[in-house]
Design a protein around this motif. Structure first.
Motif, short mmCIF file in Angstrom:
data_model
loop_
_atom_site.label_atom_id
_atom_site.label_comp_id
_atom_site.label_asym_id
_atom_site.label_seq_id
_atom_site.Cartn_x
_atom_site.Cartn_y
_atom_site.Cartn_z
N HIS A 59 -2.81 26.12 7.43
CA HIS A 59 -3.77 25.88 8.51
C HIS A 59 -3.32 26.52 9.81
CE1 HIS A 59 -0.95 22.49 8.59
NE2 HIS A 59 -1.12 22.48 9.90
N THR A 60 -4.31 26.94 10.58
CA THR A 60 -4.10 27.47 11.91
C THR A 60 -4.98 26.67 12.85
OG1 THR A 60 -3.65 29.66 11.03
CG2 THR A 60 -4.22 29.53 13.36
N ILE A 61 -4.37 25.72 13.54
CA ILE A 61 -5.09 24.83 14.45
C ILE A 61 -4.28 24.76 15.75
CG2 ILE A 61 -6.03 22.52 14.79
CD1 ILE A 61 -5.87 22.14 11.74
N PRO A 62 -4.89 25.13 16.88
CA PRO A 62 -4.15 25.04 18.14
C PRO A 62 -3.89 23.59 18.52
CG PRO A 62 -6.41 25.66 18.58
CD PRO A 62 -6.25 25.64 17.09
N GLU A 63 -2.80 23.38 19.22
CA GLU A 63 -2.42 22.04 19.66
C GLU A 63 -3.10 21.73 20.99
OE1 GLU A 63 1.77 19.66 19.48
OE2 GLU A 63 1.76 21.67 20.30
N ARG A 64 -3.64 20.52 21.13
CA ARG A 64 -4.28 20.13 22.39
C ARG A 64 -3.23 19.99 23.49
NH1 ARG A 64 -6.77 15.79 19.38
NH2 ARG A 64 -5.67 14.43 20.78
N ALA A 65 -3.68 20.13 24.72
CA ALA A 65 -2.77 20.08 25.87
C ALA A 65 -2.08 18.72 25.98
CB ALA A 65 -3.54 20.38 27.16
N ASP A 66 -2.81 17.62 25.69
CA ASP A 66 -2.18 16.31 25.78
C ASP A 66 -1.12 16.12 24.70
OD1 ASP A 66 -4.10 16.14 23.74
OD2 ASP A 66 -4.39 13.99 24.05
N GLN A 67 -1.33 16.72 23.52
CA GLN A 67 -0.32 16.64 22.47
C GLN A 67 0.93 17.43 22.85
OE1 GLN A 67 -2.68 18.11 19.22
NE2 GLN A 67 -3.14 16.06 18.46
N GLN A 68 0.72 18.59 23.47
CA GLN A 68 1.86 19.39 23.94
C GLN A 68 2.65 18.62 25.00
OE1 GLN A 68 0.22 23.06 25.33
NE2 GLN A 68 -0.24 23.82 23.28
N ALA A 69 1.94 18.00 25.94
CA ALA A 69 2.60 17.25 27.01
C ALA A 69 3.37 16.06 26.44
CB ALA A 69 1.57 16.76 28.03
N ASN A 70 2.79 15.36 25.48
CA ASN A 70 3.49 14.22 24.88
C ASN A 70 4.75 14.67 24.14
OD1 ASN A 70 1.64 12.37 25.80
ND2 ASN A 70 0.40 12.42 23.95
N ARG A 71 4.66 15.80 23.45
CA ARG A 71 5.82 16.32 22.73
C ARG A 71 6.92 16.71 23.72
NH1 ARG A 71 6.27 21.14 21.70
NH2 ARG A 71 4.08 21.65 21.53
N ARG A 72 6.55 17.38 24.81
CA ARG A 72 7.53 17.76 25.82
C ARG A 72 8.15 16.55 26.50
NH1 ARG A 72 3.86 20.64 28.61
NH2 ARG A 72 3.03 22.16 27.20
N ARG A 73 7.33 15.53 26.76
CA ARG A 73 7.80 14.32 27.41
C ARG A 73 8.86 13.62 26.56
NH1 ARG A 73 6.23 9.49 26.35
NH2 ARG A 73 4.29 10.12 25.37
N ARG A 74 8.72 13.69 25.25
CA ARG A 74 9.67 13.04 24.35
C ARG A 74 10.96 13.83 24.20
NH1 ARG A 74 7.31 9.72 19.61
NH2 ARG A 74 9.51 9.94 19.17
N GLY A 75 10.97 15.05 24.66
CA GLY A 75 12.19 15.86 24.60
C GLY A 75 12.53 16.25 23.17
N SER A 76 13.80 16.12 22.82
CA SER A 76 14.23 16.54 21.48
C SER A 76 13.64 15.65 20.38
CB SER A 76 15.76 16.52 21.39
OG SER A 76 16.24 15.21 21.61
N ARG A 77 13.22 14.43 20.74
CA ARG A 77 12.60 13.54 19.75
C ARG A 77 11.13 13.91 19.49
NH1 ARG A 77 12.26 8.41 21.95
NH2 ARG A 77 12.45 9.40 23.96
#
Length: 132
Positions: A59-77
């Motif tokens: 699959h090729t599905i872009p990641e939503r901005a809020d999902q990217q922000a949540n992933r960055r906020r969690r850091g390495s986790r």
């Protein structure tokens, strides 16, 4: 359009995938599993991605901005971002343009047909007219 993140969305997406039937040119059962799915950000939920992975569908599905922000906020986790092929995603516009051309048929755009059979017939006729 489905919005990601809801269990019902995954169920609807699964129903669409279950409806795929591509007849083979020779003998044999029809293909029911696509090789690859290209979708927009509305289908970027974890449930849909997990379902596609479980079925072995690329699959090729872009990641939503809020999902990217949540992933960055969690850091390495937060984990790695999902793989995304920009060149492959650009091919999605061919399908979008086809839908836009089909919507030029007024009865398709407004869904005047009451039954699924007559709507499908209208889609078939509009596609044939576009092909000619």
């Amino acid at each position: 359009m489905l919005s990601g993140g809801n269990v019902n969305d995954c169920t609807r997406f699964t129903q669409v995938l279950a409806g795929i039937r591509v007849e083979r040119s020779g003998p044999g059962r029809p293909r029911v599993r696509p090789d690859h799915v290209i979708a927009d950000k509305g289908y970027s939920s974890k449930a849909i991605r997990a379902d596609l992975r479980r079925r072995g569908i690329g699959h090729t599905i872009p990641e939503r901005a809020d999902q990217q922000a949540n992933r960055r906020r969690r850091g390495s986790r937060g984990g790695r971002p999902p793989a995304f092929d920009k060149r492959l995603y650009k091919r999605r516009n061919v399908v979008e343009r086809c839908f836009n051309r089909l919507k030029q048929c007024r009865s398709l755009a407004t869904r005047y047909d009451k039954t699924a059979t007559s709507y499908r017939a209208t889609v078939t006729i509009a596609a044939l007219l576009q092909w000619l």
